[in-house]
Design a protein around this motif. Structure first.
Motif, PDB file in Angstrom:
ATOM      1  N   PHE A  49      42.829  57.201  -4.249  1.00  0.00           N
ATOM      2  CA  PHE A  49      42.064  55.970  -4.495  1.00  0.00           C
ATOM      3  C   PHE A  49      41.731  55.226  -3.203  1.00  0.00           C
ATOM      4  O   PHE A  49      40.794  54.433  -3.170  1.00  0.00           O
ATOM      5  CB  PHE A  49      42.811  55.054  -5.482  1.00  0.00           C
ATOM      6  N   TYR A  82      38.518  56.964  -2.525  1.00  0.00           N
ATOM      7  CA  TYR A  82      37.514  56.598  -3.529  1.00  0.00           C
ATOM      8  C   TYR A  82      36.983  55.191  -3.243  1.00  0.00           C
ATOM      9  O   TYR A  82      35.792  54.932  -3.389  1.00  0.00           O
ATOM     10  CB  TYR A  82      38.103  56.630  -4.945  1.00  0.00           C
ATOM     11  N   HIS A 126      34.289  55.014  -1.033  1.00  0.00           N
ATOM     12  CA  HIS A 126      33.117  55.678  -1.625  1.00  0.00           C
ATOM     13  C   HIS A 126      33.007  57.144  -1.206  1.00  0.00           C
ATOM     14  O   HIS A 126      31.908  57.679  -1.062  1.00  0.00           O
ATOM     15  CB  HIS A 126      31.834  54.897  -1.296  1.00  0.00           C
ATOM     16  N   GLN A 135      39.104  52.996 -15.122  1.00  0.00           N
ATOM     17  CA  GLN A 135      38.866  54.226 -14.360  1.00  0.00           C
ATOM     18  C   GLN A 135      37.580  54.925 -14.806  1.00  0.00           C
ATOM     19  O   GLN A 135      36.907  55.550 -13.985  1.00  0.00           O
ATOM     20  CB  GLN A 135      40.066  55.164 -14.478  1.00  0.00           C
ATOM     21  N   PHE A 157      34.947  52.984 -13.060  1.00  0.00           N
ATOM     22  CA  PHE A 157      34.976  53.296 -11.622  1.00  0.00           C
ATOM     23  C   PHE A 157      34.412  54.701 -11.354  1.00  0.00           C
ATOM     24  O   PHE A 157      33.854  54.964 -10.300  1.00  0.00           O
ATOM     25  CB  PHE A 157      36.421  53.185 -11.124  1.00  0.00           C
ATOM     26  N   THR A 203      36.278  57.636 -11.888  1.00  0.00           N
ATOM     27  CA  THR A 203      37.306  58.624 -11.558  1.00  0.00           C
ATOM     28  C   THR A 203      37.939  59.249 -12.804  1.00  0.00           C
ATOM     29  O   THR A 203      38.775  60.130 -12.682  1.00  0.00           O
ATOM     30  CB  THR A 203      38.411  57.996 -10.683  1.00  0.00           C
ATOM     31  N   TYR A 221      31.943  54.963  -8.130  1.00  0.00           N
ATOM     32  CA  TYR A 221      32.682  54.840  -6.871  1.00  0.00           C
ATOM     33  C   TYR A 221      32.000  55.538  -5.691  1.00  0.00           C
ATOM     34  O   TYR A 221      32.295  55.253  -4.532  1.00  0.00           O
ATOM     35  CB  TYR A 221      34.129  55.327  -7.041  1.00  0.00           C
TER      36      TYR A 221
END
Lengths: 98, 222
Positions: free
Chosen positions: A64, A67, A70, B48, B51, B53, B72
């Motif tokens: 994360f 992430y 980006h 999530q 986002f 993911t 993201y």
């Protein structure tokens, strides 16, 4: 530039293990000759599979961090494995010529 | 410039157990959207999915009406604070800030007490300090939206107030979606509130509705 630094940061998490394997393959090339090339490549490719599996379970939370910058996981893995395989190939080529 | 983030049409199930089926959450620049729900109601999954993911059977995430496949990956669109520590343990606080384009001065303007910790690694900090740094990074980073999953967990009351004040300041330049079990803080900080119940979102216009949906037994009025 920051994206490249982030990819380097990601690569650093498994680079020592990968470099150690490259070193072992080079040693094998010295000891057993150029016919070990294909075995070394196979070993290297298998190691990527194991690195991917281990990292996926052990470093899942840290993903994360990337992430949020980006950076998709596919880009991270591809960039790192390609760079590492380039290092491996260069080391093997140099060892073959020595 | 004002932006709108909308998430709906999410169909998510684990095995035969449906998690999300009928949700709609909207967040605008300048507002804080709160999301409440029981344990296991799918709040984190929803975040999530938004986002990008987590895969859902169907989902629609739109920014200013434009459909986004994996949010993201879009530069400067949104960032996400997960429930767990996400910054690598061996990374220095100053380095983490640099990656997200935040100067130490900006962080220290809000939390002066972290000045001695700038050169420490994340693992050298306590759980609460680490959470504070991660939360501050997500809020201060240059994105249009921030999604916060349980931001007040592990944080001492004084810092909860500081974080709520920071959220009120930051919301003028970004939209914030936040969920936490400390529902009083969520009630206090949110401009719009949704309750996630049985896979569906319900717009909450009065706190008494939380009792009606069985989220709390009664509302404390202080």
């Amino acid at each position: 530039m920051l994206r490249l630094l982030a990819i380097w940061q990601f690569y650093k998490t498994f680079a020592p293990v990968s470099w150690l394997l490259t070193f072992l393959c080079v040693q094998l090339l010295y000891a057993a000759g150029t016919e070990t090339w294909s075995a070394s490549i196979l070993l290297k490719l298998f190691s990527y599979f194991f690195i991917y599996i281990i990292m996926r379970y052990n470093r899942r939370k840290e993903m994360f961090f990337y992430y949020n910058l980006h950076l998709p996981a596919t880009l991270l893995w591809l960039a790192c494995f390609l760079a590492d395989f380039l290092i491996f190939t260069l080391c093997m080529l140099i060892a073959t010529r020595l | 410039m004002s932006h709108t983030l909308e998430i709906d049409g999410v169909q998510l199930q684990f095995g035969h157990r449906p998690i999300l089926s009928d949700v709609y959450v909207r967040c605008d620049t300048g507002s804080i959207t709160g999301l409440l729900g029981r344990n296991g109601s799918g709040k984190s999954c929803f975040m999530q999915v938004a986002f990008g993911t987590m895969q859902a059977y169907t989902r629609s995430v739109r920014c200013d009406g434009k459909h986004i496949r994996r949010a993201y990956t879009v530069p400067r669109l949104l960032n996400y604070l997960p429930q767990f520590h996400f910054i690598p343990a061996g990374m220095r606080v100053s380095a983490a800030l640099k990656y997200y384009g935040i100067t130490p001065k900006t962080l220290l303007a809000h939390f002066q007490e972290y000045e001695p910790d700038m050169d420490k690694t994340m693992e050298e900090l306590s759980g609460g300090q680490r959470r504070m740094i991660e939360l501050s990074i997500i809020l201060l980073a240059d994105t249009k939206f921030s999604i916060l999953d349980e931001p007040f967990t592990h944080i001492m009351p004084l810092h909860v107030e500081s974080i709520m004040a920071l959220m009120q300041t930051i919301k003028h330049r970004k939209g914030i979606i936040v969920t936490d079990h400390m529902y009083k803080h969520i009630l206090q900080v949110s401009d719009t509130l949704y309750l996630l119940n049985n896979g569906k979102t319900h717009l909450i216009s009065h706190p008494d509705q939380l009792v009606h949906y069985g989220y709390v037994s009664h509302i404390f009025n202080e």
